[in-house]
Design an enzyme around this catalytic site. Structure first.
Site, PDB file in Angstrom:
ATOM      1  N   GLU A  15       3.249  -8.507  -3.170  1.00 56.49           N
ATOM      2  CA  GLU A  15       2.008  -9.241  -3.476  1.00 56.49           C
ATOM      3  C   GLU A  15       1.698  -9.135  -4.974  1.00 56.49           C
ATOM      4  O   GLU A  15       1.327 -10.122  -5.618  1.00 56.49           O
ATOM      5  CB  GLU A  15       0.820  -8.671  -2.673  1.00 56.49           C
ATOM      6  N   SER A  45       2.203   6.873  -9.207  1.00 56.01           N
ATOM      7  CA  SER A  45       1.250   6.570  -8.134  1.00 56.01           C
ATOM      8  C   SER A  45       0.401   7.772  -7.752  1.00 56.01           C
ATOM      9  O   SER A  45       0.866   8.909  -7.777  1.00 56.01           O
ATOM     10  CB  SER A  45       1.991   6.098  -6.881  1.00 56.01           C
ATOM     11  N   SER A  73       9.321   9.907  -5.589  1.00 57.31           N
ATOM     12  CA  SER A  73      10.684  10.003  -5.052  1.00 57.31           C
ATOM     13  C   SER A  73      11.482  11.054  -5.815  1.00 57.31           C
ATOM     14  O   SER A  73      11.463  11.063  -7.051  1.00 57.31           O
ATOM     15  CB  SER A  73      11.405   8.662  -5.172  1.00 57.31           C
ATOM     16  N   GLN A  82       9.506   9.723 -11.106  1.00 58.51           N
ATOM     17  CA  GLN A  82       8.439   8.907 -11.687  1.00 58.51           C
ATOM     18  C   GLN A  82       7.108   9.370 -11.110  1.00 58.51           C
ATOM     19  O   GLN A  82       6.886   9.269  -9.898  1.00 58.51           O
ATOM     20  CB  GLN A  82       8.709   7.450 -11.314  1.00 58.51           C
ATOM     21  N   GLU A 109      12.274  -0.599 -14.176  1.00 60.82           N
ATOM     22  CA  GLU A 109      12.332  -0.307 -12.740  1.00 60.82           C
ATOM     23  C   GLU A 109      12.592  -1.579 -11.938  1.00 60.82           C
ATOM     24  O   GLU A 109      13.507  -1.643 -11.130  1.00 60.82           O
ATOM     25  CB  GLU A 109      11.009   0.340 -12.294  1.00 60.82           C
TER      26      GLU A 109
HETATM   27  C1  FAD Z   1       9.975   4.376  -0.707  1.00 62.55           C
HETATM   28  C2  FAD Z   1       8.943   4.447  -1.791  1.00 62.55           C
HETATM   29  C3  FAD Z   1       9.233   5.150  -2.947  1.00 62.55           C
HETATM   30  C4  FAD Z   1       8.274   5.228  -3.964  1.00 62.55           C
HETATM   31  N1  FAD Z   1       8.581   5.972  -5.069  1.00 62.55           N
HETATM   32  C5  FAD Z   1       7.651   6.140  -6.030  1.00 62.55           C
HETATM   33  C6  FAD Z   1       7.912   6.997  -7.141  1.00 62.55           C
HETATM   34  O1  FAD Z   1       8.989   7.586  -7.256  1.00 62.55           O
HETATM   35  N2  FAD Z   1       6.946   7.178  -8.058  1.00 62.55           N
HETATM   36  C7  FAD Z   1       5.742   6.551  -7.985  1.00 62.55           C
HETATM   37  O2  FAD Z   1       4.934   6.742  -8.872  1.00 62.55           O
HETATM   38  N3  FAD Z   1       5.455   5.722  -6.931  1.00 62.55           N
HETATM   39  C8  FAD Z   1       6.368   5.512  -5.954  1.00 62.55           C
HETATM   40  N4  FAD Z   1       6.088   4.696  -4.874  1.00 62.55           N
HETATM   41  C9  FAD Z   1       4.742   4.136  -4.763  1.00 62.55           C
HETATM   42  C10 FAD Z   1       4.641   2.629  -4.877  1.00 62.55           C
HETATM   43  O3  FAD Z   1       4.863   2.205  -6.202  1.00 62.55           O
HETATM   44  C11 FAD Z   1       3.232   2.241  -4.369  1.00 62.55           C
HETATM   45  O4  FAD Z   1       3.211   2.550  -2.980  1.00 62.55           O
HETATM   46  C12 FAD Z   1       2.939   0.776  -4.570  1.00 62.55           C
HETATM   47  O5  FAD Z   1       2.752   0.511  -5.937  1.00 62.55           O
HETATM   48  C13 FAD Z   1       1.718   0.303  -3.782  1.00 62.55           C
HETATM   49  O6  FAD Z   1       0.604   1.109  -4.033  1.00 62.55           O
HETATM   50  P1  FAD Z   1      -0.266   1.696  -2.820  1.00 62.55           P
HETATM   51  O7  FAD Z   1       0.669   2.367  -1.864  1.00 62.55           O
HETATM   52  O8  FAD Z   1      -1.381   2.509  -3.423  1.00 62.55           O
HETATM   53  O9  FAD Z   1      -0.874   0.431  -2.069  1.00 62.55           O
HETATM   54  P2  FAD Z   1      -2.226  -0.342  -2.374  1.00 62.55           P
HETATM   55  O10 FAD Z   1      -2.352  -0.592  -3.821  1.00 62.55           O
HETATM   56  O11 FAD Z   1      -3.340   0.388  -1.686  1.00 62.55           O
HETATM   57  O12 FAD Z   1      -1.960  -1.715  -1.665  1.00 62.55           O
HETATM   58  C14 FAD Z   1      -2.075  -1.914  -0.246  1.00 62.55           C
HETATM   59  C15 FAD Z   1      -1.783  -3.393   0.044  1.00 62.55           C
HETATM   60  O13 FAD Z   1      -2.726  -4.242  -0.631  1.00 62.55           O
HETATM   61  C16 FAD Z   1      -2.058  -5.177  -1.465  1.00 62.55           C
HETATM   62  N5  FAD Z   1      -2.787  -5.382  -2.707  1.00 62.55           N
HETATM   63  C17 FAD Z   1      -3.337  -4.417  -3.493  1.00 62.55           C
HETATM   64  N6  FAD Z   1      -3.893  -4.983  -4.588  1.00 62.55           N
HETATM   65  C18 FAD Z   1      -3.650  -6.335  -4.504  1.00 62.55           C
HETATM   66  C19 FAD Z   1      -3.960  -7.439  -5.333  1.00 62.55           C
HETATM   67  N7  FAD Z   1      -4.606  -7.277  -6.471  1.00 62.55           N
HETATM   68  N8  FAD Z   1      -3.546  -8.675  -4.926  1.00 62.55           N
HETATM   69  C20 FAD Z   1      -2.870  -8.850  -3.756  1.00 62.55           C
HETATM   70  N9  FAD Z   1      -2.565  -7.830  -2.923  1.00 62.55           N
HETATM   71  C21 FAD Z   1      -2.945  -6.592  -3.292  1.00 62.55           C
HETATM   72  C22 FAD Z   1      -0.707  -4.526  -1.767  1.00 62.55           C
HETATM   73  O14 FAD Z   1       0.241  -5.447  -2.175  1.00 62.55           O
HETATM   74  C23 FAD Z   1      -0.387  -3.837  -0.454  1.00 62.55           C
HETATM   75  O15 FAD Z   1       0.200  -4.753   0.442  1.00 62.55           O
HETATM   76  C24 FAD Z   1       7.014   4.573  -3.837  1.00 62.55           C
HETATM   77  C25 FAD Z   1       6.731   3.850  -2.654  1.00 62.55           C
HETATM   78  C26 FAD Z   1       7.672   3.789  -1.644  1.00 62.55           C
HETATM   79  C27 FAD Z   1       7.332   3.016  -0.408  1.00 62.55           C
END
Ligand code: FAD
Length: 420
Positions: A380, A115, A147, A112, A230
Protein backbone atom coordinates in the site's frame (compact mmCIF):
# COMPACT_ATOMS: atom_id res chain seq x y z
CA UNK A 1 29.23 2.59 -8.52
CA UNK A 2 29.79 1.57 -12.14
CA UNK A 3 27.85 2.45 -15.26
CA UNK A 4 29.40 0.08 -17.75
CA UNK A 5 28.00 -2.98 -19.51
CA UNK A 6 28.96 -6.43 -18.17
CA UNK A 7 32.14 -7.42 -19.92
CA UNK A 8 31.92 -10.60 -22.05
CA UNK A 9 35.11 -11.90 -20.42
CA UNK A 10 33.71 -11.58 -16.87
CA UNK A 11 33.32 -15.37 -16.51
CA UNK A 12 36.89 -15.92 -17.61
CA UNK A 13 38.25 -13.27 -15.25
CA UNK A 14 36.41 -14.70 -12.24
CA UNK A 15 37.35 -18.30 -13.09
CA UNK A 16 40.97 -17.27 -13.55
CA UNK A 17 40.99 -15.56 -10.17
CA UNK A 18 39.37 -18.59 -8.53
CA UNK A 19 41.88 -20.97 -10.16
CA UNK A 20 44.65 -18.98 -8.56
CA UNK A 21 43.06 -18.22 -5.21
CA UNK A 22 40.34 -20.68 -4.13
CA UNK A 23 41.64 -22.75 -1.26
CA UNK A 24 39.09 -24.94 0.59
CA UNK A 25 41.62 -25.31 3.41
CA UNK A 26 41.38 -21.63 4.39
CA UNK A 27 39.08 -20.57 7.20
CA UNK A 28 35.90 -18.77 6.09
CA UNK A 29 37.32 -15.64 7.71
CA UNK A 30 40.57 -15.76 5.69
CA UNK A 31 38.78 -16.66 2.46
CA UNK A 32 36.29 -13.80 2.75
CA UNK A 33 39.08 -11.39 3.53
CA UNK A 34 40.77 -12.43 0.29
CA UNK A 35 37.49 -12.16 -1.64
CA UNK A 36 36.68 -8.73 -0.17
CA UNK A 37 40.16 -7.36 -0.82
CA UNK A 38 40.00 -8.53 -4.43
CA UNK A 39 36.74 -6.60 -4.93
CA UNK A 40 34.46 -9.63 -5.47
CA UNK A 41 32.09 -9.01 -2.53
CA UNK A 42 30.41 -6.11 -4.36
CA UNK A 43 31.95 -5.97 -7.85
CA UNK A 44 29.60 -3.11 -8.79
CA UNK A 45 31.20 -0.79 -6.23
CA UNK A 46 33.97 1.31 -7.74
CA UNK A 47 37.58 0.21 -7.02
CA UNK A 48 37.88 3.14 -4.54
CA UNK A 49 34.79 1.80 -2.74
CA UNK A 50 36.18 -1.72 -2.53
CA UNK A 51 34.64 -3.16 -5.70
CA UNK A 52 35.68 -3.65 -9.32
CA UNK A 53 33.70 -0.95 -11.09
CA UNK A 54 31.43 -3.47 -12.80
CA UNK A 55 27.73 -3.03 -13.60
CA UNK A 56 25.19 -3.97 -10.91
CA UNK A 57 24.11 -7.21 -12.58
CA UNK A 58 27.69 -8.54 -12.44
CA UNK A 59 27.24 -9.35 -8.72
CA UNK A 60 24.79 -12.20 -9.25
CA UNK A 61 26.88 -13.62 -12.09
CA UNK A 62 30.04 -13.54 -9.97
CA UNK A 63 28.26 -15.39 -7.17
CA UNK A 64 27.05 -18.12 -9.52
CA UNK A 65 30.54 -18.57 -10.99
CA UNK A 66 31.92 -18.99 -7.45
CA UNK A 67 29.25 -21.65 -6.81
CA UNK A 68 29.86 -23.43 -10.16
CA UNK A 69 33.54 -23.54 -9.26
CA UNK A 70 32.73 -25.15 -5.89
CA UNK A 71 34.09 -22.11 -4.04
CA UNK A 72 32.43 -20.45 -1.06
CA UNK A 73 30.50 -17.43 -2.35
CA UNK A 74 31.32 -13.88 -1.23
CA UNK A 75 29.74 -12.76 2.07
CA UNK A 76 26.20 -11.38 1.91
CA UNK A 77 23.48 -10.07 4.20
CA UNK A 78 21.83 -6.74 4.98
CA UNK A 79 25.19 -5.07 5.61
CA UNK A 80 26.14 -5.52 1.98
CA UNK A 81 22.66 -4.85 0.66
CA UNK A 82 21.88 -1.69 2.63
CA UNK A 83 24.43 -0.50 5.21
CA UNK A 84 27.49 -0.44 2.94
CA UNK A 85 25.91 1.55 0.06
CA UNK A 86 24.27 3.94 2.55
CA UNK A 87 27.55 4.61 4.37
CA UNK A 88 29.37 4.98 1.05
CA UNK A 89 26.87 7.62 0.04
CA UNK A 90 26.58 9.52 3.34
CA UNK A 91 29.54 8.54 5.53
CA UNK A 92 32.97 10.07 6.10
CA UNK A 93 36.24 8.43 4.99
CA UNK A 94 36.76 7.19 8.54
CA UNK A 95 33.24 5.68 8.71
CA UNK A 96 33.71 4.01 5.34
CA UNK A 97 37.02 2.48 6.50
CA UNK A 98 35.65 1.30 9.81
CA UNK A 99 32.34 -0.11 8.53
CA UNK A 100 32.29 -0.77 4.78
CA UNK A 101 35.58 -2.66 4.63
CA UNK A 102 34.56 -5.18 7.36
CA UNK A 103 31.22 -5.72 5.57
CA UNK A 104 33.00 -6.47 2.28
CA UNK A 105 35.28 -8.91 4.09
CA UNK A 106 32.39 -10.65 5.89
CA UNK A 107 33.69 -9.60 9.31
CA UNK A 108 30.42 -8.02 10.46
CA UNK A 109 26.74 -8.88 10.09
CA UNK A 110 24.15 -6.10 10.15
CA UNK A 111 20.44 -5.74 10.86
CA UNK A 112 18.02 -2.92 10.24
CA UNK A 113 16.69 -1.21 13.38
CA UNK A 114 13.99 1.00 11.85
CA UNK A 115 10.49 -0.29 12.73
CA UNK A 116 8.94 0.25 16.14
CA UNK A 117 5.64 -0.87 17.70
CA UNK A 118 4.18 2.58 16.90
CA UNK A 119 6.13 3.37 13.73
CA UNK A 120 6.18 1.02 10.73
CA UNK A 121 4.63 2.57 7.64
CA UNK A 122 4.85 5.94 9.33
CA UNK A 123 8.53 5.39 9.97
CA UNK A 124 9.22 9.05 10.76
CA UNK A 125 6.90 8.68 13.76
CA UNK A 126 9.56 6.68 15.64
CA UNK A 127 10.19 7.46 19.30
CA UNK A 128 13.44 5.65 20.22
CA UNK A 129 15.59 8.47 21.62
CA UNK A 130 19.27 9.28 21.22
CA UNK A 131 20.43 11.92 23.71
CA UNK A 132 23.84 13.52 23.47
CA UNK A 133 26.25 12.98 26.34
CA UNK A 134 29.62 14.52 25.43
CA UNK A 135 31.06 12.59 22.49
CA UNK A 136 28.54 9.78 22.72
CA UNK A 137 24.79 9.20 22.51
CA UNK A 138 22.54 7.44 25.03
CA UNK A 139 19.89 5.31 23.33
CA UNK A 140 16.53 4.47 24.95
CA UNK A 141 13.51 2.83 23.34
CA UNK A 142 12.36 -0.23 21.41
CA UNK A 143 12.46 -1.67 17.89
CA UNK A 144 10.50 -4.60 16.49
CA UNK A 145 10.60 -6.88 13.43
CA UNK A 146 14.40 -6.60 13.42
CA UNK A 147 15.37 -9.44 11.08
CA UNK A 148 18.52 -11.32 12.12
CA UNK A 149 19.23 -8.95 15.06
CA UNK A 150 20.03 -12.02 17.18
CA UNK A 151 22.91 -12.84 14.81
CA UNK A 152 24.07 -9.31 14.07
CA UNK A 153 27.03 -7.30 15.26
CA UNK A 154 25.74 -3.91 14.08
CA UNK A 155 22.37 -2.32 13.45
CA UNK A 156 21.33 0.53 11.15
CA UNK A 157 19.65 2.46 13.94
CA UNK A 158 17.21 5.31 13.45
CA UNK A 159 16.65 7.39 16.56
CA UNK A 160 15.08 10.70 17.48
CA UNK A 161 17.73 13.30 18.24
CA UNK A 162 15.46 16.36 18.40
CA UNK A 163 11.77 16.03 19.37
CA UNK A 164 11.31 19.78 18.97
CA UNK A 165 11.63 19.57 15.20
CA UNK A 166 8.93 18.33 12.78
CA UNK A 167 8.98 14.54 12.82
CA UNK A 168 11.08 14.05 9.68
CA UNK A 169 13.58 16.68 10.80
CA UNK A 170 14.73 15.43 14.20
CA UNK A 171 15.92 11.91 13.31
CA UNK A 172 19.50 10.60 12.98
CA UNK A 173 21.01 7.41 11.47
CA UNK A 174 23.58 5.54 13.58
CA UNK A 175 25.89 2.57 13.00
CA UNK A 176 25.04 0.91 16.29
CA UNK A 177 27.09 -1.87 17.97
CA UNK A 178 24.61 -4.40 19.39
CA UNK A 179 26.92 -6.31 21.67
CA UNK A 180 26.84 -4.12 24.81
CA UNK A 181 25.02 -3.75 28.14
CA UNK A 182 21.71 -1.90 27.79
CA UNK A 183 20.67 -3.90 24.70
CA UNK A 184 18.23 -6.81 24.92
CA UNK A 185 17.44 -8.79 21.78
CA UNK A 186 14.35 -10.97 22.14
CA UNK A 187 13.62 -13.35 19.24
CA UNK A 188 10.04 -13.75 17.94
CA UNK A 189 8.83 -17.08 16.54
CA UNK A 190 6.95 -17.09 13.22
CA UNK A 191 4.09 -19.37 12.23
CA UNK A 192 6.57 -21.36 10.15
CA UNK A 193 8.28 -22.29 13.45
CA UNK A 194 11.43 -20.35 12.48
CA UNK A 195 13.03 -17.46 14.32
CA UNK A 196 14.07 -14.69 11.99
CA UNK A 197 13.01 -11.42 13.55
CA UNK A 198 13.30 -9.90 17.00
CA UNK A 199 12.29 -7.21 19.40
CA UNK A 200 15.26 -5.06 20.43
CA UNK A 201 15.18 -3.00 23.64
CA UNK A 202 17.60 -0.15 24.42
CA UNK A 203 17.96 0.91 28.01
CA UNK A 204 20.73 3.50 28.21
CA UNK A 205 22.79 1.84 25.45
CA UNK A 206 25.71 3.80 24.01
CA UNK A 207 26.60 4.91 20.49
CA UNK A 208 29.74 6.92 19.82
CA UNK A 209 29.41 10.23 18.02
CA UNK A 210 31.81 9.03 15.33
CA UNK A 211 29.14 6.46 14.36
CA UNK A 212 26.49 9.07 13.57
CA UNK A 213 26.17 8.73 9.78
CA UNK A 214 25.24 11.67 7.54
CA UNK A 215 25.05 14.32 10.25
CA UNK A 216 22.80 15.09 13.19
CA UNK A 217 19.07 15.37 12.40
CA UNK A 218 19.76 14.43 8.79
CA UNK A 219 18.66 10.82 9.29
CA UNK A 220 15.58 11.06 7.10
CA UNK A 221 17.66 11.84 4.02
CA UNK A 222 20.08 9.01 4.87
CA UNK A 223 17.13 6.66 5.44
CA UNK A 224 15.74 7.39 1.98
CA UNK A 225 18.95 5.93 0.55
CA UNK A 226 18.76 2.85 2.81
CA UNK A 227 15.11 2.23 1.90
CA UNK A 228 15.87 2.63 -1.78
CA UNK A 229 18.70 0.07 -1.58
CA UNK A 230 16.34 -2.23 0.35
CA UNK A 231 13.48 -1.99 -2.15
CA UNK A 232 15.63 -2.38 -5.20
CA UNK A 233 17.50 -5.26 -3.52
CA UNK A 234 14.22 -7.03 -2.76
CA UNK A 235 12.98 -6.25 -6.27
CA UNK A 236 16.09 -7.86 -7.69
CA UNK A 237 15.39 -11.06 -5.77
CA UNK A 238 16.16 -10.37 -2.14
CA UNK A 239 19.76 -9.28 -2.35
CA UNK A 240 22.45 -11.71 -1.38
CA UNK A 241 21.30 -14.36 1.00
CA UNK A 242 24.11 -14.73 3.50
CA UNK A 243 25.13 -18.36 3.66
CA UNK A 244 26.99 -18.93 5.79
CA UNK A 245 26.35 -15.79 7.78
CA UNK A 246 29.02 -13.12 8.04
CA UNK A 247 30.40 -11.81 11.33
CA UNK A 248 31.42 -13.47 14.62
CA UNK A 249 27.81 -14.02 15.74
CA UNK A 250 26.97 -15.80 12.48
CA UNK A 251 29.23 -18.56 13.77
CA UNK A 252 30.95 -19.57 10.52
CA UNK A 253 34.17 -17.55 10.45
CA UNK A 254 36.23 -20.30 12.08
CA UNK A 255 34.95 -23.08 9.78
CA UNK A 256 36.84 -24.39 6.77
CA UNK A 257 35.78 -22.52 3.63
CA UNK A 258 35.61 -25.85 1.77
CA UNK A 259 33.03 -27.20 4.27
CA UNK A 260 30.97 -23.99 4.29
CA UNK A 261 30.87 -23.94 0.46
CA UNK A 262 28.46 -26.90 0.55
CA UNK A 263 25.88 -25.06 2.71
CA UNK A 264 22.47 -24.47 1.18
CA UNK A 265 21.28 -20.88 0.93
CA UNK A 266 18.65 -20.08 3.53
CA UNK A 267 16.61 -17.84 1.27
CA UNK A 268 13.20 -19.44 1.58
CA UNK A 269 12.01 -18.19 -1.77
CA UNK A 270 14.83 -19.96 -3.56
CA UNK A 271 12.82 -23.15 -3.27
CA UNK A 272 10.01 -21.65 -5.37
CA UNK A 273 12.39 -20.28 -8.00
CA UNK A 274 11.22 -20.95 -11.55
CA UNK A 275 13.36 -24.06 -12.30
CA UNK A 276 12.16 -25.71 -9.07
CA UNK A 277 8.54 -25.11 -10.04
CA UNK A 278 9.09 -26.69 -13.47
CA UNK A 279 10.70 -29.66 -11.76
CA UNK A 280 7.78 -29.90 -9.32
CA UNK A 281 5.28 -29.76 -12.22
CA UNK A 282 7.12 -32.68 -13.89
CA UNK A 283 7.38 -34.64 -10.64
CA UNK A 284 3.65 -34.31 -10.00
CA UNK A 285 2.80 -35.15 -13.65
CA UNK A 286 1.10 -31.76 -14.18
CA UNK A 287 3.53 -30.27 -16.67
CA UNK A 288 1.11 -30.83 -19.59
CA UNK A 289 -1.84 -29.31 -17.72
CA UNK A 290 -2.84 -26.15 -19.70
CA UNK A 291 -3.82 -24.22 -16.56
CA UNK A 292 -0.48 -24.97 -14.88
CA UNK A 293 1.37 -24.05 -18.09
CA UNK A 294 -0.57 -20.81 -18.37
CA UNK A 295 0.30 -19.85 -14.80
CA UNK A 296 3.95 -20.74 -15.31
CA UNK A 297 4.07 -18.63 -18.49
CA UNK A 298 2.53 -15.69 -16.60
CA UNK A 299 5.06 -16.12 -13.81
CA UNK A 300 7.93 -16.22 -16.31
CA UNK A 301 6.80 -12.96 -17.89
CA UNK A 302 6.54 -11.29 -14.46
CA UNK A 303 10.05 -12.49 -13.59
CA UNK A 304 11.52 -11.14 -16.83
CA UNK A 305 9.75 -7.79 -16.56
CA UNK A 306 10.72 -7.56 -12.88
CA UNK A 307 14.37 -8.21 -13.74
CA UNK A 308 14.41 -5.49 -16.42
CA UNK A 309 12.73 -3.05 -14.08
CA UNK A 310 15.22 -3.89 -11.31
CA UNK A 311 18.01 -3.00 -13.74
CA UNK A 312 16.39 0.37 -14.41
CA UNK A 313 16.18 0.92 -10.65
CA UNK A 314 19.86 0.06 -10.21
CA UNK A 315 20.80 2.42 -13.03
CA UNK A 316 18.83 5.14 -11.29
CA UNK A 317 20.62 4.34 -8.02
CA UNK A 318 23.99 4.63 -9.76
CA UNK A 319 23.10 8.16 -10.77
CA UNK A 320 22.28 9.05 -7.18
CA UNK A 321 18.50 8.76 -7.60
CA UNK A 322 16.10 7.28 -5.08
CA UNK A 323 12.88 7.56 -7.04
CA UNK A 324 9.79 5.42 -7.39
CA UNK A 325 11.17 2.70 -9.68
CA UNK A 326 12.32 0.80 -6.59
CA UNK A 327 8.70 0.80 -5.40
CA UNK A 328 7.56 -0.77 -8.67
CA UNK A 329 10.28 -3.42 -8.27
CA UNK A 330 9.12 -4.19 -4.77
CA UNK A 331 5.44 -4.52 -5.76
CA UNK A 332 6.47 -6.72 -8.71
CA UNK A 333 8.50 -8.96 -6.42
CA UNK A 334 5.48 -9.43 -4.12
CA UNK A 335 3.39 -10.60 -7.11
CA UNK A 336 6.16 -12.96 -8.22
CA UNK A 337 6.47 -14.49 -4.75
CA UNK A 338 2.74 -14.88 -4.30
CA UNK A 339 2.15 -16.39 -7.75
CA UNK A 340 5.11 -18.75 -7.25
CA UNK A 341 3.81 -20.16 -3.95
CA UNK A 342 0.27 -20.36 -5.39
CA UNK A 343 1.58 -22.53 -8.24
CA UNK A 344 3.61 -24.66 -5.81
CA UNK A 345 0.59 -25.25 -3.56
CA UNK A 346 -1.62 -26.01 -6.55
CA UNK A 347 0.90 -28.65 -7.66
CA UNK A 348 1.39 -30.20 -4.22
CA UNK A 349 -2.33 -30.12 -3.34
CA UNK A 350 -3.73 -31.43 -0.08
CA UNK A 351 -0.64 -33.56 0.46
CA UNK A 352 1.07 -30.33 1.50
CA UNK A 353 -0.67 -30.66 4.87
CA UNK A 354 1.50 -33.65 5.75
CA UNK A 355 4.46 -32.91 3.48
CA UNK A 356 8.00 -33.75 4.49
CA UNK A 357 11.43 -33.12 2.95
CA UNK A 358 11.59 -31.00 -0.24
CA UNK A 359 7.78 -30.62 -0.41
CA UNK A 360 7.71 -29.31 3.19
CA UNK A 361 10.07 -26.53 2.14
CA UNK A 362 7.51 -25.39 -0.47
CA UNK A 363 4.92 -25.26 2.32
CA UNK A 364 7.33 -23.22 4.46
CA UNK A 365 7.77 -20.75 1.59
CA UNK A 366 3.96 -20.60 1.22
CA UNK A 367 3.51 -19.78 4.92
CA UNK A 368 6.17 -17.07 4.73
CA UNK A 369 4.89 -15.53 1.48
CA UNK A 370 2.36 -13.07 3.00
CA UNK A 371 5.36 -11.28 4.56
CA UNK A 372 6.54 -10.22 1.09
CA UNK A 373 3.85 -7.53 0.84
CA UNK A 374 4.85 -6.15 4.27
CA UNK A 375 8.63 -6.12 4.70
CA UNK A 376 10.63 -3.37 3.04
CA UNK A 377 7.50 -1.16 3.24
CA UNK A 378 4.00 -2.50 2.53
CA UNK A 379 2.53 -2.68 -0.96
CA UNK A 380 0.00 0.00 0.00
CA UNK A 381 2.83 2.38 0.88
CA UNK A 382 4.72 1.56 -2.34
CA UNK A 383 1.53 2.33 -4.28
CA UNK A 384 1.23 5.66 -2.46
CA UNK A 385 4.82 6.46 -3.51
CA UNK A 386 4.06 5.58 -7.16
CA UNK A 387 0.85 7.63 -7.02
CA UNK A 388 2.63 10.71 -5.72
CA UNK A 389 6.01 10.51 -7.46
CA UNK A 390 5.08 8.93 -10.83
CA UNK A 391 1.44 9.87 -11.38
CA UNK A 392 1.74 13.24 -9.64
CA UNK A 393 -1.41 12.69 -7.54
CA UNK A 394 -1.89 14.92 -4.47
CA UNK A 395 0.08 14.02 -1.35
CA UNK A 396 -1.71 12.31 1.52
CA UNK A 397 -3.24 14.56 4.15
CA UNK A 398 -1.12 14.73 7.32
CA UNK A 399 -2.68 15.44 10.68
CA UNK A 400 0.73 16.38 12.12
CA UNK A 401 1.63 18.94 9.45
CA UNK A 402 3.35 22.02 10.88
CA UNK A 403 3.75 20.41 14.32
CA UNK A 404 6.96 19.33 16.01
CA UNK A 405 7.24 15.66 16.95
CA UNK A 406 6.75 16.58 20.65
CA UNK A 407 3.61 18.61 19.87
CA UNK A 408 2.07 15.91 17.71
CA UNK A 409 2.82 13.26 20.37
CA UNK A 410 1.13 15.44 23.01
CA UNK A 411 -1.88 15.95 20.73
CA UNK A 412 -2.22 12.20 20.12
CA UNK A 413 -1.98 11.50 23.84
CA UNK A 414 -4.67 14.05 24.68
CA UNK A 415 -6.94 12.63 21.91
CA UNK A 416 -6.45 9.14 23.34
CA UNK A 417 -7.21 10.49 26.81
CA UNK A 418 -10.41 12.15 25.53
CA UNK A 419 -11.57 8.89 23.90
CA UNK A 420 -10.88 6.80 27.02
C1 FAD B 1 9.29 -10.66 7.52
C2 FAD B 1 9.48 -9.23 7.95
C3 FAD B 1 10.76 -8.77 8.18
C4 FAD B 1 10.95 -7.44 8.58
N1 FAD B 1 12.22 -7.03 8.85
C5 FAD B 1 12.43 -5.78 9.32
C6 FAD B 1 13.74 -5.37 9.71
O1 FAD B 1 14.71 -6.13 9.60
N2 FAD B 1 13.91 -4.14 10.22
C7 FAD B 1 12.88 -3.26 10.35
O2 FAD B 1 13.12 -2.15 10.79
N3 FAD B 1 11.61 -3.62 9.99
C8 FAD B 1 11.36 -4.86 9.50
N4 FAD B 1 10.08 -5.24 9.15
C9 FAD B 1 8.98 -4.32 9.42
C10 FAD B 1 8.26 -3.78 8.21
O3 FAD B 1 9.06 -2.85 7.51
C11 FAD B 1 6.94 -3.14 8.72
O4 FAD B 1 6.15 -4.22 9.22
C12 FAD B 1 6.19 -2.43 7.63
O5 FAD B 1 6.87 -1.25 7.28
C13 FAD B 1 4.75 -2.09 8.02
O6 FAD B 1 4.70 -1.41 9.24
P1 FAD B 1 3.69 -1.89 10.39
O7 FAD B 1 3.90 -3.35 10.61
O8 FAD B 1 3.87 -0.95 11.56
O9 FAD B 1 2.23 -1.71 9.80
P2 FAD B 1 1.30 -0.43 9.82
O10 FAD B 1 2.07 0.77 9.44
O11 FAD B 1 0.58 -0.40 11.14
O12 FAD B 1 0.29 -0.75 8.66
C14 FAD B 1 -0.82 -1.65 8.80
C15 FAD B 1 -1.58 -1.66 7.46
O13 FAD B 1 -2.07 -0.35 7.15
C16 FAD B 1 -1.60 0.08 5.88
N5 FAD B 1 -1.28 1.49 5.88
C17 FAD B 1 -0.58 2.16 6.84
N6 FAD B 1 -0.44 3.46 6.48
C18 FAD B 1 -1.03 3.59 5.25
C19 FAD B 1 -1.19 4.68 4.36
N7 FAD B 1 -0.71 5.87 4.64
N8 FAD B 1 -1.84 4.45 3.18
C20 FAD B 1 -2.33 3.21 2.87
N9 FAD B 1 -2.22 2.15 3.70
C21 FAD B 1 -1.57 2.34 4.86
C22 FAD B 1 -0.33 -0.74 5.65
O14 FAD B 1 0.02 -0.81 4.31
C23 FAD B 1 -0.69 -2.07 6.27
O15 FAD B 1 -1.41 -2.86 5.35
C24 FAD B 1 9.84 -6.55 8.73
C25 FAD B 1 8.53 -7.04 8.48
C26 FAD B 1 8.35 -8.36 8.10
C27 FAD B 1 6.95 -8.83 7.85
Amino acid sequence: MSDSVVSPDLDETVRGWLDENWDPGLSVEDWWQKVGRAGWAAPHFSPEEGGRGMPRNADARVRSIFAEHGALRPPGGLGLLMAAPTILRHGTEDQIDRHVTPILEGRTNWCQLFSEPGAGSDLAGLSTRAERDGDRWIITGQKVWSSMAHESDYGMLLARTDPDQPKHGGISWFAFALDQPGVTVRPLREMTGEIMFNEVFFDGAICEDRDLIGGMNNGWAVTQSTLFFERTGIGAGGGHAGFPKPGPKGGALGRLAGDAAGDEPEDRYRIVAFPHLIELARRTGRHEDPIVRDKLARLWSFIQTGAWNARRAKAEARHGGGGAIGSISKIAQTRIVKLSVEIAMDLIGAEGLVAEGEEARFVDAFLFAPASSIYGGTDEIQRNICAERILGLPREERADKGLTFAESTRRQQSMRGARA
